[in-house]
Structure formats: structure tokens, C-alpha cells
Design a protein around this motif. Structure first.
Motif, PDB file in Angstrom:
ATOM      1  N   ASP A 106       4.545   2.011  -4.397  1.00 47.22           N
ATOM      2  CA  ASP A 106       4.129   0.660  -4.759  1.00 47.22           C
ATOM      3  C   ASP A 106       2.686   0.456  -4.317  1.00 47.22           C
ATOM      4  O   ASP A 106       2.313   0.844  -3.205  1.00 47.22           O
ATOM      5  CB  ASP A 106       5.010  -0.386  -4.074  1.00 47.22           C
ATOM      6  CG  ASP A 106       6.469  -0.278  -4.475  1.00 47.22           C
ATOM      7  OD1 ASP A 106       6.766  -0.495  -5.658  1.00 47.22           O
ATOM      8  OD2 ASP A 106       7.292   0.035  -3.600  1.00 47.22           O
ATOM      9  N   VAL A 107       1.894  -0.157  -5.187  1.00 48.56           N
ATOM     10  CA  VAL A 107       0.510  -0.497  -4.879  1.00 48.56           C
ATOM     11  C   VAL A 107       0.387  -2.010  -4.910  1.00 48.56           C
ATOM     12  O   VAL A 107       0.708  -2.635  -5.920  1.00 48.56           O
ATOM     13  CB  VAL A 107      -0.469   0.133  -5.884  1.00 48.56           C
ATOM     14  CG1 VAL A 107      -1.900  -0.252  -5.527  1.00 48.56           C
ATOM     15  CG2 VAL A 107      -0.319   1.640  -5.918  1.00 48.56           C
ATOM     16  N   ARG A 108      -0.069  -2.587  -3.801  1.00 52.58           N
ATOM     17  CA  ARG A 108      -0.200  -4.045  -3.718  1.00 52.58           C
ATOM     18  C   ARG A 108      -1.652  -4.414  -3.466  1.00 52.58           C
ATOM     19  O   ARG A 108      -2.307  -3.843  -2.595  1.00 52.58           O
ATOM     20  CB  ARG A 108       0.721  -4.585  -2.622  1.00 52.58           C
ATOM     21  CG  ARG A 108       2.182  -4.223  -2.894  1.00 52.58           C
ATOM     22  CD  ARG A 108       3.130  -4.820  -1.897  1.00 52.58           C
ATOM     23  NE  ARG A 108       4.511  -4.461  -2.247  1.00 52.58           N
ATOM     24  CZ  ARG A 108       5.218  -3.525  -1.627  1.00 52.58           C
ATOM     25  NH1 ARG A 108       4.701  -2.861  -0.598  1.00 52.58           N
ATOM     26  NH2 ARG A 108       6.442  -3.242  -2.006  1.00 52.58           N
ATOM     27  N   MET A 109      -2.143  -5.384  -4.235  1.00 54.46           N
ATOM     28  CA  MET A 109      -3.543  -5.784  -4.201  1.00 54.46           C
ATOM     29  C   MET A 109      -3.688  -7.120  -3.492  1.00 54.46           C
ATOM     30  O   MET A 109      -2.952  -8.064  -3.777  1.00 54.46           O
ATOM     31  CB  MET A 109      -4.090  -5.921  -5.621  1.00 54.46           C
ATOM     32  CG  MET A 109      -3.882  -4.720  -6.519  1.00 54.46           C
ATOM     33  SD  MET A 109      -4.312  -5.069  -8.250  1.00 54.46           S
ATOM     34  CE  MET A 109      -6.079  -5.392  -8.108  1.00 54.46           C
ATOM     35  N   GLY A 110      -4.680  -7.194  -2.602  1.00 55.46           N
ATOM     36  CA  GLY A 110      -5.042  -8.463  -2.012  1.00 55.46           C
ATOM     37  C   GLY A 110      -6.082  -9.165  -2.864  1.00 55.46           C
ATOM     38  O   GLY A 110      -6.416  -8.742  -3.979  1.00 55.46           O
ATOM     39  N   ARG A 137       2.535   1.834  -0.478  1.00 49.85           N
ATOM     40  CA  ARG A 137       3.809   2.261   0.107  1.00 49.85           C
ATOM     41  C   ARG A 137       4.295   3.478  -0.658  1.00 49.85           C
ATOM     42  O   ARG A 137       4.477   3.418  -1.881  1.00 49.85           O
ATOM     43  CB  ARG A 137       4.839   1.129   0.013  1.00 49.85           C
ATOM     44  CG  ARG A 137       6.278   1.565   0.333  1.00 49.85           C
ATOM     45  CD  ARG A 137       6.526   1.643   1.804  1.00 49.85           C
ATOM     46  NE  ARG A 137       7.853   2.146   2.149  1.00 49.85           N
ATOM     47  CZ  ARG A 137       9.004   1.473   2.040  1.00 49.85           C
ATOM     48  NH1 ARG A 137       9.017   0.237   1.554  1.00 49.85           N
ATOM     49  NH2 ARG A 137      10.135   2.018   2.434  1.00 49.85           N
ATOM     50  N   VAL A 138       4.506   4.583   0.043  1.00 46.06           N
ATOM     51  CA  VAL A 138       5.018   5.814  -0.555  1.00 46.06           C
ATOM     52  C   VAL A 138       6.369   6.098   0.086  1.00 46.06           C
ATOM     53  O   VAL A 138       6.440   6.421   1.269  1.00 46.06           O
ATOM     54  CB  VAL A 138       4.048   6.991  -0.344  1.00 46.06           C
ATOM     55  CG1 VAL A 138       4.611   8.260  -0.964  1.00 46.06           C
ATOM     56  CG2 VAL A 138       2.673   6.670  -0.923  1.00 46.06           C
ATOM     57  N   ARG A 139       7.455   5.963  -0.688  1.00 47.84           N
ATOM     58  CA  ARG A 139       8.796   6.155  -0.135  1.00 47.84           C
ATOM     59  C   ARG A 139       9.172   7.628  -0.045  1.00 47.84           C
ATOM     60  O   ARG A 139       9.814   8.041   0.920  1.00 47.84           O
ATOM     61  CB  ARG A 139       9.827   5.399  -0.978  1.00 47.84           C
ATOM     62  CG  ARG A 139       9.767   3.891  -0.819  1.00 47.84           C
ATOM     63  CD  ARG A 139      11.028   3.234  -1.363  1.00 47.84           C
ATOM     64  NE  ARG A 139      11.141   3.401  -2.798  1.00 47.84           N
ATOM     65  CZ  ARG A 139      10.656   2.536  -3.687  1.00 47.84           C
ATOM     66  NH1 ARG A 139      10.011   1.463  -3.271  1.00 47.84           N
ATOM     67  NH2 ARG A 139      10.792   2.748  -4.988  1.00 47.84           N
ATOM     68  N   SER A 157      -6.033  11.394   0.974  1.00 45.66           N
ATOM     69  CA  SER A 157      -4.857  12.103   0.478  1.00 45.66           C
ATOM     70  C   SER A 157      -3.668  11.800   1.379  1.00 45.66           C
ATOM     71  O   SER A 157      -3.730  12.028   2.593  1.00 45.66           O
ATOM     72  CB  SER A 157      -5.114  13.615   0.461  1.00 45.66           C
ATOM     73  OG  SER A 157      -6.135  13.936  -0.451  1.00 45.66           O
ATOM     74  N   ILE A 158      -2.596  11.289   0.795  1.00 43.46           N
ATOM     75  CA  ILE A 158      -1.400  10.959   1.551  1.00 43.46           C
ATOM     76  C   ILE A 158      -0.659  12.248   1.895  1.00 43.46           C
ATOM     77  O   ILE A 158      -0.318  13.030   1.008  1.00 43.46           O
ATOM     78  CB  ILE A 158      -0.498  10.004   0.746  1.00 43.46           C
ATOM     79  CG1 ILE A 158      -1.288   8.749   0.326  1.00 43.46           C
ATOM     80  CG2 ILE A 158       0.735   9.631   1.560  1.00 43.46           C
ATOM     81  CD1 ILE A 158      -1.908   7.985   1.457  1.00 43.46           C
ATOM     82  N   SER A 163       3.366   3.819   5.007  1.00 38.75           N
ATOM     83  CA  SER A 163       2.713   2.582   4.573  1.00 38.75           C
ATOM     84  C   SER A 163       1.239   2.647   4.962  1.00 38.75           C
ATOM     85  O   SER A 163       0.903   2.872   6.133  1.00 38.75           O
ATOM     86  CB  SER A 163       3.377   1.366   5.213  1.00 38.75           C
ATOM     87  OG  SER A 163       2.765   0.175   4.804  1.00 38.75           O
ATOM     88  N   TYR A 164       0.360   2.415   3.977  1.00 37.89           N
ATOM     89  CA  TYR A 164      -1.073   2.594   4.167  1.00 37.89           C
ATOM     90  C   TYR A 164      -1.829   1.380   3.625  1.00 37.89           C
ATOM     91  O   TYR A 164      -1.432   0.783   2.636  1.00 37.89           O
ATOM     92  CB  TYR A 164      -1.553   3.847   3.425  1.00 37.89           C
ATOM     93  CG  TYR A 164      -0.827   5.106   3.828  1.00 37.89           C
ATOM     94  CD1 TYR A 164      -1.311   5.920   4.830  1.00 37.89           C
ATOM     95  CD2 TYR A 164       0.372   5.469   3.196  1.00 37.89           C
ATOM     96  CE1 TYR A 164      -0.636   7.078   5.208  1.00 37.89           C
ATOM     97  CE2 TYR A 164       1.054   6.619   3.565  1.00 37.89           C
ATOM     98  CZ  TYR A 164       0.538   7.420   4.568  1.00 37.89           C
ATOM     99  OH  TYR A 164       1.221   8.558   4.936  1.00 37.89           O
TER     100      TYR A 164
END
Length: 333
Positions: A106-110, A137-139, A157-158, A163-164
Motif C-alpha cells: 500500500d502506498v499512502r500520500m500525505g 507498507r509492504v506486507r 530498495s526495500i 512500514s516505511y
């Protein structure tokens, strides 16, 4: 008489797994007439572009959120449930927030954020963050899968699920990386690389030669708290019994269904989902429209906030007097 309608428009080509689920669900079904599933526009030939193997969905918007679709030069208001593809860019204004779902990420934008997808397939998710703040968020992360965020200073690179948070300041001279859980590697253009571990914050400045400083992660702010609440909701939904018996983690948009309907187990189909917040006489494909999406062709964009997963995976069937969505059985990858 039971009837069924398959999700039969171009976006149903969401990789081999999604196609297999749709076919498995639809064997022996009776297709409904055109009065139930509206006609796809006439120019529905397969697009010249190669369709990506993984799809992203705009799953949440608040305030002003704009989209610059691949091939367009103008920005337009972003539409909930729109599929996103490599080359699409999203932008939030000072009052905006947004969320994009990509399978197990999931990618969340502020507020005040602009980012786009450069790669989106089964093997790689690559994002370019121009300005603003993202929560990623990478599950799950498979052995050969690449998840990366490019900023003006470096490519992050993850390395582990977690959670980043990544921030790029307005003039693009600094990137701040916060790792709540997991681990990432930040690579600069001059063969520099730095590892940022859980509960660390790193600040990167410069372009040709990076300056790198680290500190202990501080307290969450309002944006972090909102992202954490979204994570908890998703984790709960994916832990329920229906999710354990269908390919929930591979169905983009599955997490929204619990708030808008009920699950039941049917002898013929297994677990099925029935929407509850609909008008009398409702049936699928009544409220929405087709939109052309690069790489996919014409795709149905439903008006309902839950209207992504049930229109891109599985099939709709009637059981008794109610419409039900059949996601299909769980299969190994």
C-alpha cells in the motif's frame, strides 16, 4: 434459475493467477444479457501496449487529489477505484490524502505530494517520489521481487517487509527516510549505499555526493497515525475466516468489502460476498462508467467505494433473490 456474469472486460487480464480464478469460478455459468453488464465501447481491441502483470488501485482520496494519466499533459481530478499503470502520476494538494493498493503493498500520500509508477509488474514495483511524503507498507516480499522508491537524492530498495516513510522537501534538496519496521538500502548516484534499519530515521542531502545522517525514530505524527489505522484495518480483514479461504491477498480491493457487505458459505460456490448498502432492485454494472486505461483498454470504474475487487476478479451470481460475488478458491502461486 441461477445466473452469473463474469468480469469480462480487458482489465480482467490481471496476470495469470487472476485469469485462472475467473475461469475456475465461471465454469458452467450462464452469461447474462447486455442489459445487465453494459456494453464495452466499440474500440475494445487489445491495446498495442503490453498490459502490466500487476494492477494498482486508487483506493482512498481526501481533499484535492489529481491524476496525470500516461500520455496526458493535463491534470484531472482523480477518480476512486481507477486502475493505475506505469506512467501515471498522482498529486495531492495542501488538503489532500490518498491511498493506492498494489496487492500486498500500500502506498499512502500525505499533503503536497507527487509520485508516479515507473514499473509495475509481478517482479518489481518502482515508484518515483518527486516531492512530499509517502507511507509505504509492504506486507510480503518474495525472494526475487524488487520494491523501490526513487527520490532526487537516492533510490530506496526495500529489503524486508515492513512500514516505511519517505519525504522529499519542496525544493528537492533532501530526502528523509523513516523505517518503523523492516530494512532498506539507500543507493546514491556515486556508488554510495546506506542501510536504514527498523526504528531509524535517515536524512540524505546532495545529488552527486550524498551526505547521510541517522537518528532514532521519533513519535508518530497525524499522517503516521492515519497510515497505521489503515494497516490495522487491513490486517484484521485479512485475518478473518473468509479471507483465509479465498485468494484475499492477491485480490486488490478485498479489504474494503467487510464494511459494505456480508460473507456466507454456499455449497456450490464456497464463500460469497453480498453487498448490503445498495438500493432495492440493484444489480452489478448499474452505476459507473468505462474509462480507457493505458495497457489494459476499456475498464469498468464503479461508483461504489467497494467497487473494485468484485468487478475485476471472479464473477457475480444470483443465489435465490440476491446478487453475490464469487471470488474463487485459494490457489498456490
Amino acid at each position: 434459475m441461477q445466473m452469473a456474469v463474469r468480469n469480462r472486460f480487458p482489465l480482467a487480464r490481471l496476470g495469470a493467477r487472476a485469469v485462472l480464478w475467473a475461469l475456475a469460478c465461471s465454469l458452467g455459468s450462464v452469461a447474462l444479457g447486455q442489459d445487465t453488464a453494459p456494453d464495452v465501447p466499440d474500440d475494445t481491441d487489445t491495446p498495442d501496449e503490453i498490459a502490466p502483470e500487476r494492477v494498482a488501485r486508487l483506493s482512498f482520496t481526501q481533499g484535492s487529489v489529481s491524476l496525470q494519466a500516461v500520455g496526458d499533459t493535463a491534470w484531472a481530478p482523480a477518480t476512486l477505484n481507477r486502475p493505475l499503470t506505469p506512467g501515471d502520476f498522482l498529486r495531492t494538494e495542501s488538503d489532500g490524502r490518498a491511498e493506492v493498493q498494489i496487492g500486498s503493498a500500500d502506498v499512502r500520500m500525505g499533503a503536497g505530494t507527487s509520485f508516479g509508477f515507473t514499473t509495475l509488474d509481478d517482479d518489481a514495483l518502482r515508484i518515483r517520489l518527486s516531492v512530499g511524503v509517502l507511507n509505504l507498507r509492504v506486507r510480503t516480499l518474495s525472494e526475487n521481487e524488487a520494491v523501490e522508491v526513487e527520490t532526487p537524492q537516492a533510490t530506496a530498495s526495500i529489503l524486508r517487509p515492513g512500514s516505511y516513510r519517505l519525504e522529499v522537501n519542496p525544493d528537492g534538496t533532501a530526502t528523509v527516510v523513516k523505517v518503523s519496521s523492516g530494512m532498506l538500502e539507500a543507493r546514491g548516484s556515486a556508488d554510495q549505499s546506506f542501510v536504514v534499519r527498523a526504528q531509524q530515521v535517515a536524512t540524505l542531502t546532495g545529488r552527486d555526493r550524498l551526505t547521510f545522517t541517522t537518528a532514532t525514530l521519533g513519535a508518530p505524527d497525524a499522517f503516521d497515525t492515519w497510515a497505521l489505522e489503515r494497516d490495522r484495518r487491513d490486517d484484521y480483514v485479512l485475518s478473518t475466516e473468509p479471507a483465509r479461504n479465498v485468494p484475499a491477498e492477491e485480490i486488490v480491493g478485498y479489504e474494503d468489502l467487510d464494511n459494505y457487505g456480508t460473507w456466507s458459505s454456499e455449497p456450490e460456490y464456497g464463500y460469497v460476498w453480498t453487498p448490503t448498502h445498495v438500493s432495492a432492485g440493484w444489480s452489478p454494472y448499474q452505476f459507473g462508467r468505462y474509462t480507457y486505461v493505458s495497457g489494459w483498454g476499456w475498464a469498468w470504474i464503479d461508483d461504489a467505494p467497494w467497487g473494485f475487487a468484485p468487478y475485476h476478479y471472479g464473477q457475480w451470481v444470483t443465489i435465490g433473490s440476491r446478487w453475490c460475488w464469487v471470488p474463487g478458491p485459494r490457489h498456490g502461486r
